[in-house]
Structures are given as structure tokens and as C-alpha cells.
Design a protein around this motif. Structure first.
Motif, PDB file in Angstrom:
ATOM      1  N   LEU A  53       1.622   6.593  -6.688  1.00 11.24           N
ATOM      2  CA  LEU A  53       0.552   7.549  -6.999  1.00 11.24           C
ATOM      3  C   LEU A  53       0.984   8.980  -6.695  1.00 11.24           C
ATOM      4  N   LEU A  54       1.689   9.166  -5.572  1.00 10.09           N
ATOM      5  CA  LEU A  54       2.159  10.509  -5.229  1.00 10.09           C
ATOM      6  C   LEU A  54       3.152  11.025  -6.278  1.00 10.09           C
ATOM      7  N   TYR A  55       3.921  10.138  -6.863  1.00 10.83           N
ATOM      8  CA  TYR A  55       4.842  10.547  -7.928  1.00 10.83           C
ATOM      9  C   TYR A  55       4.113  10.680  -9.264  1.00 10.83           C
ATOM     10  N   ALA A  56       3.279   9.722  -9.587  1.00 12.03           N
ATOM     11  CA  ALA A  56       2.650   9.659 -10.917  1.00 12.03           C
ATOM     12  C   ALA A  56       1.636  10.775 -11.131  1.00 12.03           C
ATOM     13  N   PHE A  65       3.553  14.362 -11.452  1.00 19.22           N
ATOM     14  CA  PHE A  65       4.642  14.440 -12.426  1.00 19.22           C
ATOM     15  C   PHE A  65       4.338  13.753 -13.758  1.00 19.22           C
ATOM     16  N   GLU A  66       3.391  12.873 -13.781  1.00 19.60           N
ATOM     17  CA  GLU A  66       3.082  12.155 -15.017  1.00 19.60           C
ATOM     18  C   GLU A  66       1.644  12.378 -15.476  1.00 19.60           C
ATOM     19  N   LEU A  67       0.702  12.110 -14.631  1.00 18.81           N
ATOM     20  CA  LEU A  67      -0.708  12.142 -15.006  1.00 18.81           C
ATOM     21  C   LEU A  67      -1.207  13.568 -15.242  1.00 18.81           C
ATOM     22  N   GLN A  69       0.832  -1.199   0.000  1.00 18.12           N
ATOM     23  CA  GLN A  69       0.000   0.000   0.000  1.00 18.12           C
ATOM     24  C   GLN A  69       0.877   1.263   0.000  1.00 18.12           C
ATOM     25  N   LEU A  70       1.965   1.197   0.828  1.00 17.68           N
ATOM     26  CA  LEU A  70       2.887   2.321   0.891  1.00 17.68           C
ATOM     27  C   LEU A  70       3.564   2.536  -0.465  1.00 17.68           C
ATOM     28  N   PHE A  71       3.971   1.431  -1.082  1.00 16.89           N
ATOM     29  CA  PHE A  71       4.604   1.511  -2.398  1.00 16.89           C
ATOM     30  C   PHE A  71       3.621   2.055  -3.426  1.00 16.89           C
ATOM     31  N   ALA A  72       2.373   1.597  -3.414  1.00 19.61           N
ATOM     32  CA  ALA A  72       1.343   2.083  -4.339  1.00 19.61           C
ATOM     33  C   ALA A  72       1.067   3.559  -4.087  1.00 19.61           C
ATOM     34  N   GLY A  73       1.054   3.983  -2.839  1.00 23.47           N
ATOM     35  CA  GLY A  73       0.844   5.389  -2.505  1.00 23.47           C
ATOM     36  C   GLY A  73       1.976   6.252  -3.014  1.00 23.47           C
ATOM     37  N   MET A  74       3.222   5.773  -2.857  1.00 21.11           N
ATOM     38  CA  MET A  74       4.376   6.531  -3.345  1.00 21.11           C
ATOM     39  C   MET A  74       4.328   6.657  -4.871  1.00 21.11           C
TER      40      MET A  74
END
Length: 187
Positions: free
Chosen positions: A17-20, A23-25, A10-15
Motif C-alpha cells: 500500500l505504501l508503494y501502490a 506511485f501507482e494509485l 500485514q507488514l507486506f500489505a502495508g508495504m
């Protein structure tokens, strides 16, 4: 999967999402919307330009029709003939018919004078005539109002009773004969 692994996932998915998202989406969506708006605006400009072109097209077509009519009238007013002598003879023939049409008696014609410029030939013709004084205006009007659009350069009249005698100098135009142009080109 243990709760710790789930939490790490969940933490990895949140990170991600916080990056994507920032910076991307978001830049991708923003670029798409901005590009789409630019395309829409460009299409609106093109539509407006084509509408103006359609409006001016009708004006230009109307002007072309008017200019074509004028060109046809000018072409019809020219004295026809393949040589300068034929052009002069045709002008004399037309002037003789116009004179007879209003009751003028042609006494004589002087030799026509020709002046060439480019592809045009200016023909000057003098007519000696007699006519009833009251018909002089009709005579001049007939000469200048003909299809050939002759222009009166000068007129000299003398009254003799109820008759008027005189001379009228007229000019008309013709296409310069090909032979004359070729001869000039050789010089």
C-alpha cells in the motif's frame, strides 16, 4: 496461521500500500482527473465554437439571400440576345417602348456600338428624339429607371418653342454571345 505470519502478511500489505498509493494509485487518479478536465474544457471550447458558427450561419444565410436578390436583379437588367445584332435590336426595341411611354418621338437611332470584355458586352446606343420640354426629365428618368438600368452617358438638347429636340447616348450591358468568345479564343 500464526500471529507471526499474520504480522508479516500485514507488514507486506502495508508495504504494498505504501508503494501502490503514491506511485501507482495517486498518479493514475491524478491523470484520470486531469485528462477528464482537459476533455471537459475541450468540449466547452467546441460548444462555444459551434454556437458562434450557428450565429454566423444565420448572418451568412441572410447575406446569401440578399446577394442572390442582387444577382437576380443584375441578371434581369441585362439585355438578352444570342448575337450582338440581336442584343442591339432588343436594346432599340426597349428604348422605343420607353420613349413612347412618356410621349417622346424617336427620330432615329444610330448603330449600336459594342465593347467586349471577358464575358461582358457593353452596348452604347444613341437615340435622336423630340419631346415636350416639360417632359424631358420624365423621359430621362424613364430611360435610367427601366429594368435594364440604362445609364445616360451624354445628352444634347435644343429648345424649339415648347418642344425639345436632341440626342441621348445610353449604355447597357449584356452577356457576351458565345460565338464571340469562341472566335476570340481562336485568335
Amino acid at each position: 496461521m500464526s500471529s507471526r505470519e499474520k504480522r508479516l502478511l500485514q507488514l507486506f500489505a502495508g508495504m504494498i500500500l505504501l508503494y501502490a498509493i503514491p506511485f501507482e494509485l495517486l498518479p493514475g487518479v491524478w491523470g484520470y482527473l486531469h485528462g477528464h478536465n482537459d476533455e471537459v474544457q475541450d468540449l466547452r471550447h467546441k460548444i462555444h465554437r459551434y454556437e458562434r458558427l450557428l450565429e454566423t450561419q444565420e448572418q451568412w444565410q441572410q447575406r446569401h439571400r440578399e446577394e442572390s436578390v442582387i444577382a437576380d436583379e443584375v441578371e434581369a437588367s441585362l439585355i438578352g440576345g444570342g448575337t450582338a445584332d440581336l442584343i442591339g435590336a432588343r436594346m432599340i426595341g426597349v428604348l422605343r417602348e420607353l420613349s413612347a411611354g412618356v410621349g417622346a418621338t424617336v427620330k432615329s437611332f444610330e448603330l449600336p456600338e459594342f465593347n467586349a470584355s471577358g464575358e461582358w458586352l457593353l452596348v452604347t446606343q444613341t437615340v435622336h428624339f423630340s419631346i415636350a420640354g416639360r417632359r424631358l426629365y420624365e423621359y430621362v428618368k424613364a430611360l435610367t429607371g427601366s429594368v435594364n438600368r440604362f445609364k445616360v452617358v451624354s445628352i444634347d438638347v435644343r429648345a424649339r418653342g415648347d418642344q425639345v429636340e436632341g440626342s441621348v447616348k445610353l449604355v447597357g450591358f449584356a452577356h457576351r454571345p458565345e460565338g464571340d468568345r469562341e472566335e476570340e479564343a481562336r485568335r
